[in-house]
Structure formats: structure tokens, C-alpha cells
Design an enzyme around this catalytic site. Structure first.
Site, PDB file in Angstrom:
ATOM      1  N   CYS B  96       0.808  -1.217   0.000  1.00 14.10           N
ATOM      2  CA  CYS B  96       0.000   0.000   0.000  1.00 14.10           C
ATOM      3  C   CYS B  96       0.849   1.280   0.000  1.00 14.10           C
ATOM      4  O   CYS B  96       1.523   1.564  -0.975  1.00 14.10           O
ATOM      5  CB  CYS B  96      -0.975  -0.042   1.168  1.00 14.10           C
ATOM      6  N   HIS B 195      -3.891  -5.620   1.351  1.00 11.88           N
ATOM      7  CA  HIS B 195      -3.688  -5.913   2.765  1.00 11.88           C
ATOM      8  C   HIS B 195      -4.817  -6.819   3.205  1.00 11.88           C
ATOM      9  O   HIS B 195      -5.514  -7.368   2.364  1.00 11.88           O
ATOM     10  CB  HIS B 195      -3.606  -4.619   3.590  1.00 11.88           C
TER      11      HIS B 195
END
Lengths: 462, 250
Positions: B96, B195
Site C-alpha cells: 500500500c 492488505h
């Protein structure tokens, strides 16, 4: 004319949805009312003789608002309030329409106070529409990031909303939450601060789930003398000397009791002490916040104490039921810090517990379930007799628990009814089953338990 | 000699959002169950990275403010070492925000340009505060299998010509919502938006990282299989929920 139509439509829709038993009947009536008359909330809020209070924050909104309503009623006022969890504008519109006469006037408006719990992201609209007398902030945690954006973004939205308040509005802030305490700088009017002084229930370092560990003034790392839960505690910034502000309403003692908590609260010129059927430090914060709001409203200590003692557990927040000879306690789980405190509370006496965790990922639960990796499930190690996991993300929870150092893997059953039956069977008679669901799972669990509590044998069938 | 995995965890206090802890717990468990030692070194702001001391480097995601502080530190303190590590075939996982900072630059919603490490041939631009955030469950095809996770990012990432994505999006947005690519690969370095946490539910990918990381010092090392039934169920449930929901717009 528009307003009459809006109110009539809302009332009709509420009656219909209750008759048809589709939900609690607040979303549709509120939406209809706002659609027909977009000005309905500001127009009607103006007619509340005692004005409005807004309760917002990540954790504790529903319980705090409920406690405050009890206090306000004990002080001789009447209350208009939105239903638990219906905390968007439509929920407020529905509540106002439901309480008003068809013409839009309230009976006995002079002694009427609005107490509204408001969603974090909805605060700016609610402030504009309600022009509240008091805005109470509980705390700011990482919660459902996929819905609200990031914690910092919410803090910025709050700052702007506080800045837009009138000079006559009082902002009530939690001293122990650095990002909430920082809102004082934006307030045009009065600020009233509350905090926990009793450090006996503190832990000595930040948990993994802690969010706001950076100073909102200078960005430096905060230092903590005591941590209560999450990032709540006695904090200061060693870099710029920003520090937890002194509180006017203070929890001087927080003592766990057999099935609840006793809290002593000092306020200017008085002290109140109450025993509540709610466990956990987070509930002590809810009581403290409600008392602080009462002080901001000018309600005296005697009425405050009376109001608190008439409390019953809020919707889904630690209510107790008996099903088939087992006591069942339902405790809503929303985010890592809150769930850590729940786990710490239920395992505090060292006895073996029966626990059922329900994890859903619908919009109201937060679509992103990664937060469970920030929860310290190790707190359950060696302390569970039976452990059941359910919900559409049951396997995510099972996998998380594989990493928690438990003696065995949990029972996994995705379907809620079957899981609840299994968990009840695994719980010895006269023991308590702790059911810990996310929001939408809580609605399902409550419906099942309510039905089974009426038909005691039902949960044992099939 | 018993192998051990030496992990450098960059900015654990600042870049720890979205359950990144799960990735570390997963690596540790999958090593220990096989008798492989596991050491984590946490490196924060101002602390130098010495690539030779680590087999695997991990950097997670963060909120905007933290990302800015990290971007500065990456360029000033750790950037050169990271580029070197990746060029020499070191193993790295960036998730991310960490992934975005491994590119050449990240342009924020306000138009500010944060320089990146440049370990990957890619760049990321946020189209502005009004643009849609890419949020939701993701299924990606990776090496003939699936990876599952959750994405939540405003920035759109574009890869240079010749840079391979980690996988192809089956359901979700991926790098930019347009070209079907998710993540990026640069030798043994992997970047991704996934994630959830990524590694526990994708045990084959976790093992691929461990194996790649350890083989630089232990040639020909093979990992023994583990009991991944719970992992398999969680993975399958994620695929099922994601693709079924993909049919209806949410």
C-alpha cells in the site's frame, strides 16, 4: 405545506414499516421526509425549546446518549432522540418527524431537548442543521477506515465542524484522547473537558492498536505516563510541550464490581457516585462523558445521579438475556481498541469463559476485516472453555485466532443460527455465554436470542 | 547450520495500518513451525538500513501525514540502501503506502509531489480529493493461483514499460483501475496494494517470500509443507465473497 407533507409521509412510512416488521423503521421515513422537505431538520430543530445536544465519536455514542437522556429526563425535561445506530441525517429527520404533530409543532416544546447521536462523518451537516447547544466528543479511533477515510481526515472534519459552531455552543471534550482534546483550539465558545484521574486501571504501555500516538501540534511522538485503553491516557508531547489539559469533570475512582462498574465523578462543587450494570473502562468513559454533558447543560448533581441510576443497558451494548438456562451477554465489537478492552474485561477474573465471535463484513460492519489483526486475541489464551466463530468472515476470524496462542482452534460455523446453537450447547448451565458480534451480526444475534428467550426449547432443536 | 530469517521491518510505528502486523506474525510462524529461526529488526526514522544484515525487508501502509514523514526519511536516510538491495536481488515486500513510496514519486491529492525511493519503475498520482477511492475486496491471479486481499487507496499507480505487475486483477481495481495490473515486481522485490492482512490468507505467497529470501544464503533450500487447512478455507471464502459480490454493484 411541504413540511406537513414531509411529516405525514414520514409518519405513514414509519407506521407501515413497523406493521410489516421491516427493520426499526427509521431509514425510509427519514429519507422521505428529507426528500420532500430538505429543510425539515433545521426548521424543526429550531422549535426545540431547550435546543439540541450532539453526541459523536467512534466508540460509546449510543451508550453515552442513552445515559444522558436518562439524566435529562430526571432533570424534568422531555427528550427527542434518534434511535440507536440511526445516526445519519435521515435518522435525525425521522426522530423529529415522529415526535412532532402533523403541523410540525411539538407539544410542550418549551421543555423539549434534542439528544442526537451523530455519525463521525455526518457531524458537519448535523451541526449546520441543528445549531446545537452542546457538542460532546467521546473519542476517535481507527474504525471502518474503508467508510470514513483515515483517522486524520475525520479529525480535520471535526475541527472544521467545531470551528463553524456558534459562540454560545459548548464543546465537551475528552482530555485523555489527544486528537479530541486538540479540538479545544478550534472552539469559538466555551470548552468543558473531562478525563479519568484514577490511574489504578491503567496499563503501562501503548497497545498495538493505539492510533493517535503523534502530537497533533508538532507531529512528535507522544509520551504516556498512563495508558487506559487504545491511545487514551495521560499524555504529553516532549517536543512541543502540548499536554493533556486539566479536566473540570473528573473520574476520581473507577472500580470493577461483580457485574458492573462503580464510578465516582467530581464536578465543580459536587460529587456523584454510581454503580452501573456495565463492565469495562470504556463504559466508565461513557458515564463520565454523559455527566460532563449534563454539567454543560447546567443540570445539577442530584438529578444527574438519579438519572444514571435508572439506566438500562443500551441496544446491543452489554445487554443480558437468559436462553435455555444459560445467561447470554451480547457485546458489540467495532474496532481493535474497543475489542481489546472487551476481551480484557471478560477475562479479568481468570475463570474459563465461553465465547462466540461473529465477524461480518457488510457496510455497517466495515468492509475491511484486516482490523482483527490489530486485536490482541492472546488475551484469551488459557481463558476460554469454548470458542465459536461465525459470520460471513468466520474463516478470517478462525485464521486470526490460529495466531493467538490458544490451546485449540475454535469451532467454525458461518451460519449465525447454527453457530449460536452450538455455542449455547458448549456453555454449561448457569454459565454465561459472551457473544461478541460486529454490527450487522449483532442485529441477527439479537433477533435469534429474542425469539429463543420466548421459546426456551427452540435453540436446542436441529 | 540452522537457517534463520532476518527481517527488517521499516517504520513499524508509522506504517502499521490495516493489520500489517498480520504479515509479520505470519512470516514468523511459518518460519518457526519449520525450525527456521526468525529475527525482526525494527528500523524507524533516522535509522540506517544495512542491506547485508537482512534477508527480507518489509514496509507497510500508512495515513497521509505519516507517509510524508516516511517519504522524507526514505529519500534522505534509507533510499540508497534500498535501491542497492533491490538491484542485487534482495527480497522486499512493500504494501500500500510503502509500495507507492518505492516508486519514483507520489503526487498527493493536493498536488504535492513526494519523491520516492525509485526501487521500482513506477509512479503514483492521486487525481484529487474528489476522485473515487479504490476500496474493496480484491482477487488477483498470480502464477496460476489466486491472491486475495483488500485494497484502499486514492493514488493511481502506473508501471514503466517493461515492468511486470505482481498479478492480473480478477475482481477489484488494482494499480489504477484501468490496465488490469495489480502490484509490481522488480527482481525479488514485490509491491502490492493488497492488505487484509496479505500473507496469512495467501500462504503460498508468504512461503515464496521466505524461500526467495533464504535461498541467497542457503542455496537449494526447500520449505516443508505446513497444515494450511484454515488458511485454505479463509482464502476460499474470500474468493467466493469477492467474486460473488463482484456481480452486483456495491
Amino acid at each position: 405545506m411541504r413540511r406537513i407533507a414531509a411529516i405525514a409521509a414520514a409518519k405513514a412510512a414509519a407506521a407501515l414499516s413497523q406493521r410489516l416488521r421491516v427493520g426499526g423503521g427509521t431509514a425510509l421515513p427519514g429519507l422521505l421526509a428529507e426528500w420532500i422537505d430538505p429543510n425539515i431538520v433545521p426548521e424543526m430543530a429550531r422549535r426545540l425549546g431547550e435546543g439540541s445536544v450532539i453526541v459523536t465519536g467512534t466508540n460509546g455514542k449510543t451508550t453515552t446518549a442513552r445515559l444522558l437522556r436518562g439524566i435529562v429526563r430526571a432533570a424534568g425535561l422531555r427528550v427527542v432522540a434518534n434511535r440507536a445506530g440511526s445516526n445519519l441525517m435521515r435518522g435525525i429527520a425521522a426522530a423529529l418527524a415522529e415526535s412532532a404533530g402533523l403541523g410540525g409543532d411539538f407539544a410542550g416544546a418549551r421543555r423539549l431537548l434534542g439528544v442526537f447521536e451523530v455519525d463521525e462523518a455526518t457531524l458537519p451537516q448535523a451541526v449546520r442543521a441543528l445549531r446545537p447547544r452542546v457538542v460532546l466528543f467521546t473519542n476517535l479511533f481507527r474504525d471502518q477506515l474503508d467508510r470514513y477515510g483515515e483517522v486524520e481526515h475525520v479529525a480535520a472534519v471535526w475541527r472544521d465542524a467545531v470551528f463553524a459552531l456558534g459562540r454560545s455552543a459548548t464543546v465537551v471534550l475528552n482530555a485523555d484522547d489527544p486528537s479530541v482534546a486538540a479540538l479545544a483550539q478550534a472552539a469559538p465558545g466555551q470548552v468543558l473537558v473531562y478525563g479519568v484521574e484514577d490511574t489504578s486501571r491503567g496499563i503501562d504501555r501503548l497497545e498495538h492498536a493505539a492510533d493517535a500516538r503523534w502530537c497533533s501540534s508538532c507531529g512528535g511522538e507522544l509520551a504516556y505516563a498512563t495508558v487506559f485503553y487504545g491511545h487514551l491516557g495521560h499524555w504529553s508531547c516532549p517536543q512541543c510541550r502540548a499536554a493533556r489539559p486539566p479536566s473540570r469533570v473528573v473520574a476520581t475512582r473507577v472500580e470493577p464490581e461483580a457485574e458492573g462498574t462503580r464510578v465516582a465523578i467530581a464536578m465543580p462543587g459536587a460529587e456523584v457516585s454510581v454503580g452501573l450494570p456495565l463492565m469495562g473502562l470504556y463504559n466508565a468513559y461513557n458515564v463520565l462523558a454523559a455527566v460532563a454533558a449534563a454539567v454543560a447543560l447546567g443540570i445539577d448533581a442530584e438529578a444527574t445521579e438519579r438519572g444514571l441510576s435508572s439506566f438500562t443497558a443500551a441496544f446491543g451494548r452489554q445487554e443480558r438475556l437468559t436462553v435455555g438456562g444459560r445467561r447470554v451477554q451480547v457485546i458489540l465489537a467495532k474496532n481493535p481498541a474497543g475489542l481489546n478492552e472487551v476481551l480484557r474485561t471478560i477475562t479479568a477474573d481468570g475463570q474459563q469463559k465461553d465465547v462466540a465471535l461473529f465477524l461480518n463484513d457488510d457496510i455497517a460492519d466495515g468492509r475491511d476485516v484486516s482490523w482483527i489483526w490489530d486485536v490482541d486475541f492472546d488475551l484469551l489464551a488459557g481463558k476460554v472453555r469454548s470458542l465459536t466463530v461465525s459470520g460471513n468472515r468466520a474463516w478470517d476470524m478462525a485464521l486470526r485466532l490460529k495466531y493467538a496462542g490458544l490451546d485449540s482452534l475454535p469451532q467454525v460455523e458461518e451460519r449465525a443460527a447454527a453457530a449460536l446453537r452450538r455455542a449455547l450447547r458448549a456453555t454449561p448451565e448457569d454459565a454465561t455465554l459472551y457473544v461478541i458480534p460486529t454490527y450487522t451480526a449483532m442485529l441477527r444475534v439479537r433477533a435469534l436470542l429474542a425469539r429463543w428467550a420466548r421459546r426456551p426449547a427452540f435453540w436446542q432443536e436441529g | 547450520m540452522e537457517p534463520n530469517l532476518r527481517l527488517a521491518h521499516l517504520y513499524p510505528k508509522l506504517m502499521n495500518i490495516y493489520g500489517d502486523r498480520g504479515n509479520i506474525l505470519c512470516l514468523e510462524r511459518r518460519c518457526r513451525e519449520r525450525g527456521i529461526g526468525f529475527e525482526v529488526t525494527e528500523l524507524g526514522l533516522g535509522e540506517k538500513l544495512k542491506p547485508k544484515e537482512y534477508d527480507l525487508i518489509f514496509i507497510g501502509g500508512a495515513q497521509d501525514r505519516e507517509q510524508r514523514r516516511v517519504a522524507e526519511d526514505l529519500v534522505k536516510v534509507k533510499g540508497k540502501a534500498l535501491r542497492e538491495a533491490v538491484d542485487k536481488g534482495g527480497t522486499l515486500l512493500a504494501v500500500c503506502g510503502g509500495y507507492q513510496l518505492m516508486g519514483r514519486y507520489y503526487r498527493t491529492a493536493e498536488g504535492e509531489e513526494l519523491p520516492g525511493v525509485g526501487a521500482f519503475g513506477l509512479w503514483t498520482e492521486h487525481p484529487g480529493p474528489a476522485a473515487k477511492r479504490f476500496i474493496g475486496n480484491v482477487v488477483v491471479e498470480w502464477c496460476g493461483q489466486t491472491l486475495v486481499g483488500f485494497e484502499n487507496h486514492g493514488g493511481r499507480t502506473h508501471l514503466d514499460e517493461g515492468v511486470e505487475p505482481l498479478g492480473r486483477v480478477v475482481s477489484g481495481f488494482g494499480n489504477n483501475g484501468e490496465d488490469g495490473g495489480e502490484g509490481a515486481v522488480s527482481r525479488n522485490a514485490y509491491g502490492t496494494y493488497l492488505h487484509g492482512a496479505l500473507l496469512p490468507k495467501n500462504p503460498r505467497f508468504a512461503d515464496h517470500l521466505i524461500e526467495t529470501a533464504l535461498r541467497r544464503r542457503h542455496k537449494g533450500l526447500e520449505l516443508t509443507p505446513l497444515d494450511d487447512r484454515v488458511e485454505g478455507m479463509a482464502h476460499a471464502a474470500a474468493v467466493r465473497l469477492t467474486t460473488r459480490r463482484g456481480m452486483i454493484s456495491r
